[in-house]
Each structure stands twice: as C-alpha cells, then as structure tokens.
Enzyme design. Structure first.
Site, PDB file in Angstrom:
ATOM      1  N   SER A  78       0.916  -1.059   0.009  1.00 45.74           N
ATOM      2  CA  SER A  78       0.022   0.172  -0.107  1.00 45.74           C
ATOM      3  C   SER A  78       0.792   1.238   0.150  1.00 45.74           C
ATOM      4  CB  SER A  78      -1.044  -0.076   1.253  1.00 45.74           C
ATOM      5  OG  SER A  78      -1.773  -1.189   1.407  1.00 45.74           O
ATOM      6  N   GLN A  79       0.243   2.267  -0.422  1.00 40.71           N
ATOM      7  CA  GLN A  79       0.692   3.576  -0.505  1.00 40.71           C
ATOM      8  C   GLN A  79       1.220   4.135   1.084  1.00 40.71           C
ATOM      9  OE1 GLN A  79      -2.265   6.396  -1.864  1.00 40.71           O
ATOM     10  NE2 GLN A  79      -0.663   8.111  -1.650  1.00 40.71           N
TER      11      GLN A  79
END
Ligand code: SAH
Length: 214
Positions: free
Chosen positions: A61-62
C-alpha cells in the site's frame, strides 16, 4: 524527526500535512525501512508516496494510506489487533510497535512466508501470522480491540464486525460499485455499530478462500 534520508523526511512531512496526527504513527513510519518490503526493482521508490507491485499480483500500500489507516485506529499498547491481508508485511510492521500483538492473515503462503522473514530480520516480536482466508476472521483469537482490512470488501464484512470487542475500531475499504472504494471506520458500541466514511481509496480485492499457487 531525525532523518538522514531527505526523501523520507519529505514523505513524513507530507503525511503530517495530509492529516496523520499521531506522532507514534509517524515515528513508526520513520523507523521502518520500507525498502525491505518492496521488490528490488522498485527500491529507489521506497519513499515515494505510491503503492508498488509485490509478488502474486498484489501491492504494497501507499505510505499515506498505511499511515492514515493506522492513525484512525487510535491504537494503544494494550490493543490486540487483527490484520487481514499481510501482503508484504509493511502495514504489519508499522502496527507492531504501536500495540500489544498483531494477528495477521494472508491467503498467499508465498507472501506470508516472505513477510515472516522480514519480521524476523527486523526483530518484531509480537506478530502472529496465519495463512488462511481472512474474510472469516480469526474466531479462536477473537475478540479484537482493532481490526484493519487491507483489501477491498464488496460489502461490510459482518463476520469481522462480530469479532470486534465492544469499544473496538475497524477500518476497512468497501467497494461501493465497480472502481469506487471508500475507507470506512466502524466503532462497536454497547448497542451496535457506528460507521463513518473516511476517504476514497484503491485496494486489491478481498478474495474468499485460500490462494492457489503454482
Ligand atoms: N498490507 C499489505 C497490503 C497488501 S495488498 C502491505 O502493506 O503490503 C492486500 C493483500 O490482501 C494481498 O496480499 C492479498 O493476497 C490479501 N488478501 C486478499 N483477500 C484476502 C483474504 N480473504 N484473506 C487474507 N488475505 C487476503
């Protein structure tokens, strides 16, 4: 904020500006080497604020989404946390210093084993991994003070809601319709559940059953 790496300092400042308030969360981001969790080919993008591909067609994920979800969990050191979607293990590693124990479920054995290797390398002592279908939660270990789902569910996962302790918090991305996902926060009260939409997000889907691997 110490910071030998200017890209990391820049990332931390961006996270603060975007509403990540808990200093302990920022400290966990600062101390966790994201380069250990990304594929070698993307090492130079470890501190860019973007999601990156990992094996088995999944993504890490970011950083903003990891920090924001962690922030909104309102963790403390007494919390017993369930994470669905271990993936690279990066989110797990961020949760680890902020709570008592993280139970983390992944449907790909390959990903879980690689993540476990990273937890060993980083000497994170309070993580219990499991290869299973996380959409069923972990009934033997329930209830949990916090639940974090890092893959998008098609609807509110009632099974997971039921594994939340009273007063507990869950953050979960829900796919409202094709291509539109909302990060939702659920709080279990004495009498039911309160929900709140936090932010539009983009996660890989929560898939039922164990993954078939060749
Ligand atoms: N938190 C991870 C994000 C990984 S992407 C990270 O920081 O790297 C989401 C992960 O959820 C994928 O690895 C995917 O395989 C896993 N996943 C999807 N459905 C699942 C399910 N039913 N049970 C367990 N894991 C699941």
């Amino acid at each position: 904020m110490s910071g030998s790496d200017p890209r990391k300092v820049q990332l931390l400042m961006a996270l603060r500006n975007q509403g990540v308030r808990d200093l302990a969360v920022l400290e966990a981001i600062e101390k966790t080497p994201r380069e250990l969790f990304v594929e070698k080919a993307f090492a130079d993008q470890s501190y860019a604020d973007t999601a990156l591909p990992i094996s088995c067609g999944q993504t890490i994920s970011q950083p903003f989404v990891v920090a924001f979800m962690t922030d909104r969990l309102n963790l403390d050191k007494r919390c017993k946390v369930l994470e669905i979607g271990t993936g690279s293990g990066y989110q797990t590693a961020i949760l680890s210093p902020l709570c008592r124990r993280v139970y983390t479920i992944e449907r790909y054995r390959t990903l879980s084993l690689a993540a476990q290797e990273r937890f060993r390398k980083l000497k994170l002592p309070n993580i219990t991994p499991l290869v299973a279908d996380g959409s069923k939660g972990w009934p033997q270990q329930a209830p949990f003070d916090r639940i974090i789902v890092t893959a998008a569910a098609k609807e509110m996962p009632q099974v997971l809601c039921e594994q939340l302790a009273v007063g507990g918090i869950m953050v979960v991305p829900i796919e409202e319709r094709a291509g539109v996902q909302n990060l939702v926060r659920v709080i279990r009260t004495e009498t039911g559940f309160e929900t709140e939409n936090l932010l539009p997000v983009r996660f890989v889907p929560l898939v039922e059953g164990l993954a078939r691997e060749s």
